[in-house]
Design a protein around this motif. Sequence first.
Motif, short mmCIF file in Angstrom:
data_model
loop_
_atom_site.label_atom_id
_atom_site.label_comp_id
_atom_site.label_asym_id
_atom_site.label_seq_id
_atom_site.Cartn_x
_atom_site.Cartn_y
_atom_site.Cartn_z
N GLU A 13 -119.72 -100.75 -71.27
CA GLU A 13 -119.71 -102.23 -71.30
C GLU A 13 -120.95 -102.81 -71.98
OE1 GLU A 13 -121.33 -102.63 -66.69
OE2 GLU A 13 -119.23 -103.09 -67.14
N ALA A 14 -122.02 -102.01 -72.06
CA ALA A 14 -123.23 -102.47 -72.75
C ALA A 14 -122.97 -102.80 -74.21
CB ALA A 14 -124.33 -101.41 -72.65
N PHE A 15 -121.90 -102.20 -74.79
CA PHE A 15 -121.59 -102.40 -76.20
C PHE A 15 -120.37 -103.30 -76.42
CE2 PHE A 15 -123.42 -97.93 -76.36
CZ PHE A 15 -124.66 -98.34 -76.84
N ALA A 16 -119.87 -103.91 -75.34
CA ALA A 16 -118.63 -104.68 -75.44
C ALA A 16 -118.67 -105.68 -76.59
CB ALA A 16 -118.36 -105.40 -74.12
N GLY A 17 -117.69 -105.59 -77.47
CA GLY A 17 -117.59 -106.52 -78.60
C GLY A 17 -118.43 -106.11 -79.80
N GLU A 18 -119.31 -105.11 -79.62
CA GLU A 18 -120.19 -104.70 -80.72
C GLU A 18 -119.88 -103.30 -81.24
OE1 GLU A 18 -124.52 -105.59 -80.15
OE2 GLU A 18 -123.82 -106.10 -78.14
N GLU A 19 -118.76 -102.73 -80.77
CA GLU A 19 -118.46 -101.34 -81.10
C GLU A 19 -118.46 -101.09 -82.61
OE1 GLU A 19 -116.63 -103.29 -79.17
OE2 GLU A 19 -116.30 -102.34 -77.21
N GLU A 20 -117.82 -101.99 -83.36
CA GLU A 20 -117.71 -101.77 -84.81
C GLU A 20 -119.08 -101.81 -85.48
OE1 GLU A 20 -114.96 -100.72 -86.22
OE2 GLU A 20 -113.83 -100.96 -84.35
N ALA A 21 -119.94 -102.71 -85.02
CA ALA A 21 -121.29 -102.81 -85.59
C ALA A 21 -122.09 -101.55 -85.28
CB ALA A 21 -122.00 -104.05 -85.05
N ILE A 22 -121.92 -101.04 -84.06
CA ILE A 22 -122.63 -99.82 -83.64
C ILE A 22 -122.21 -98.65 -84.54
CG2 ILE A 22 -122.83 -98.12 -81.76
CD1 ILE A 22 -124.11 -100.67 -80.87
N ILE A 23 -120.89 -98.55 -84.76
CA ILE A 23 -120.36 -97.46 -85.58
C ILE A 23 -120.87 -97.59 -87.02
CG2 ILE A 23 -118.25 -96.49 -86.59
CD1 ILE A 23 -116.84 -97.31 -83.89
N SER A 24 -120.86 -98.80 -87.56
CA SER A 24 -121.34 -99.01 -88.94
C SER A 24 -122.80 -98.64 -89.09
CB SER A 24 -121.18 -100.48 -89.35
OG SER A 24 -119.85 -100.85 -89.30
N ARG A 25 -123.61 -99.06 -88.14
CA ARG A 25 -125.05 -98.73 -88.22
C ARG A 25 -125.27 -97.22 -88.15
NH1 ARG A 25 -125.99 -103.65 -85.29
NH2 ARG A 25 -126.01 -102.66 -83.24
N ALA A 26 -124.49 -96.55 -87.32
CA ALA A 26 -124.62 -95.09 -87.20
C ALA A 26 -124.24 -94.41 -88.52
CB ALA A 26 -123.75 -94.59 -86.06
N LEU A 27 -123.13 -94.84 -89.11
CA LEU A 27 -122.69 -94.24 -90.38
C LEU A 27 -123.74 -94.45 -91.46
CD1 LEU A 27 -118.90 -95.23 -90.31
CD2 LEU A 27 -119.86 -92.93 -89.98
N GLU A 28 -124.32 -95.65 -91.48
CA GLU A 28 -125.38 -95.94 -92.47
C GLU A 28 -126.58 -95.03 -92.28
OE1 GLU A 28 -126.50 -100.13 -92.52
OE2 GLU A 28 -124.35 -100.56 -92.70
N ALA A 29 -126.83 -94.65 -91.02
CA ALA A 29 -127.97 -93.77 -90.72
C ALA A 29 -127.64 -92.30 -90.96
CB ALA A 29 -128.42 -93.98 -89.27
N GLY A 30 -126.41 -92.01 -91.38
CA GLY A 30 -126.03 -90.62 -91.67
C GLY A 30 -125.36 -89.91 -90.52
N VAL A 31 -125.10 -90.63 -89.44
CA VAL A 31 -124.43 -90.03 -88.28
C VAL A 31 -122.92 -90.09 -88.55
CG1 VAL A 31 -124.12 -90.10 -85.76
CG2 VAL A 31 -126.31 -90.78 -86.78
N SER A 221 -127.28 -94.74 -84.07
CA SER A 221 -128.10 -94.82 -85.28
C SER A 221 -129.52 -94.32 -85.05
CB SER A 221 -128.14 -96.27 -85.81
OG SER A 221 -128.74 -97.11 -84.84
N MET A 222 -129.89 -94.08 -83.80
CA MET A 222 -131.24 -93.57 -83.51
C MET A 222 -131.33 -92.04 -83.55
SD MET A 222 -132.95 -96.18 -80.84
CE MET A 222 -132.60 -97.94 -80.89
N ILE A 223 -130.23 -91.38 -83.83
CA ILE A 223 -130.23 -89.92 -83.90
C ILE A 223 -131.29 -89.37 -84.89
CG2 ILE A 223 -128.85 -88.01 -84.88
CD1 ILE A 223 -128.20 -88.29 -82.01
N PRO A 224 -131.48 -89.99 -86.07
CA PRO A 224 -132.51 -89.45 -86.97
C PRO A 224 -133.92 -89.44 -86.37
CG PRO A 224 -131.01 -90.88 -88.19
CD PRO A 224 -130.68 -91.04 -86.72
#
Length: 256
Positions: A13-31, A221-224
Amino acid sequence: MEFIDTHTHISDEAFAGEEEAIISRALEAGVTRMIQADVDSSEREPMYKLVESHPECLSAMLGLYPGSVHSDWRDELDAMLLYKERKFCAVGEIGLDYHYGAEDAEYQKEALRVQFDLALEWGKPVNIHLREATEDFFTILDDYRGRGLRGNLHAFSGSYETFCRIQKYGDWFVGLGGVITFKNSGIGKAVPDIPLDRILLETDAPYLTPVPYRGKRNESSMIPIIASFIAERKGLSPEVVANQTTNNAKVLFGPF
Ligand code: NI
């Protein structure tokens, strides 16, 4: 560089409504892939909905979280089994947690054994949540020795000795995340000793945010940041850490 976040909770629920943004930021970071840890019947359907809308970068686990194991755990297990024909790459997150659930320890141990049996039946690895229950965990694992059970200890914060102990049970990895970056963390100091070919990267987002963002919400996106920390501690390049840990994740949890 390519990374895999081997344990996250984008449906939290911490990400409710922001899932797509979270996924996009991760992909941009290479995840390129984020493996979603299952919790219980309250989160499973939203998790599957999200995973099935992003098969190119999300994977599901199927499992009953120890914190959700109480006297009615068999009902929760039945609810979980309704999903067994859906796609999932691991049985998790499962395990023992006596920090919060000591009063349910007996149920937790039973639920863990049942889910180990399922993992073997399904030919899937397990993703283990273990907190303040190390000896009971190894007692159960002893009964599965030599039967091909494989997996990883997620959010590993144990000692190098515990790492060596799990290695004796076969094909086991440890998931390293934000905790390794915390000042005075024992696992941070053990990183140079743990071989890279046994390490998986993970966030456990929204929890366990790495330094310097500790206290804020974590995300894939913080994996790196985790990879860089490991690279620095081991005197390796971030590329080597990215390549090896991504390969490890594919070997344990793939093909996706
Ligand atoms: Ni988790």
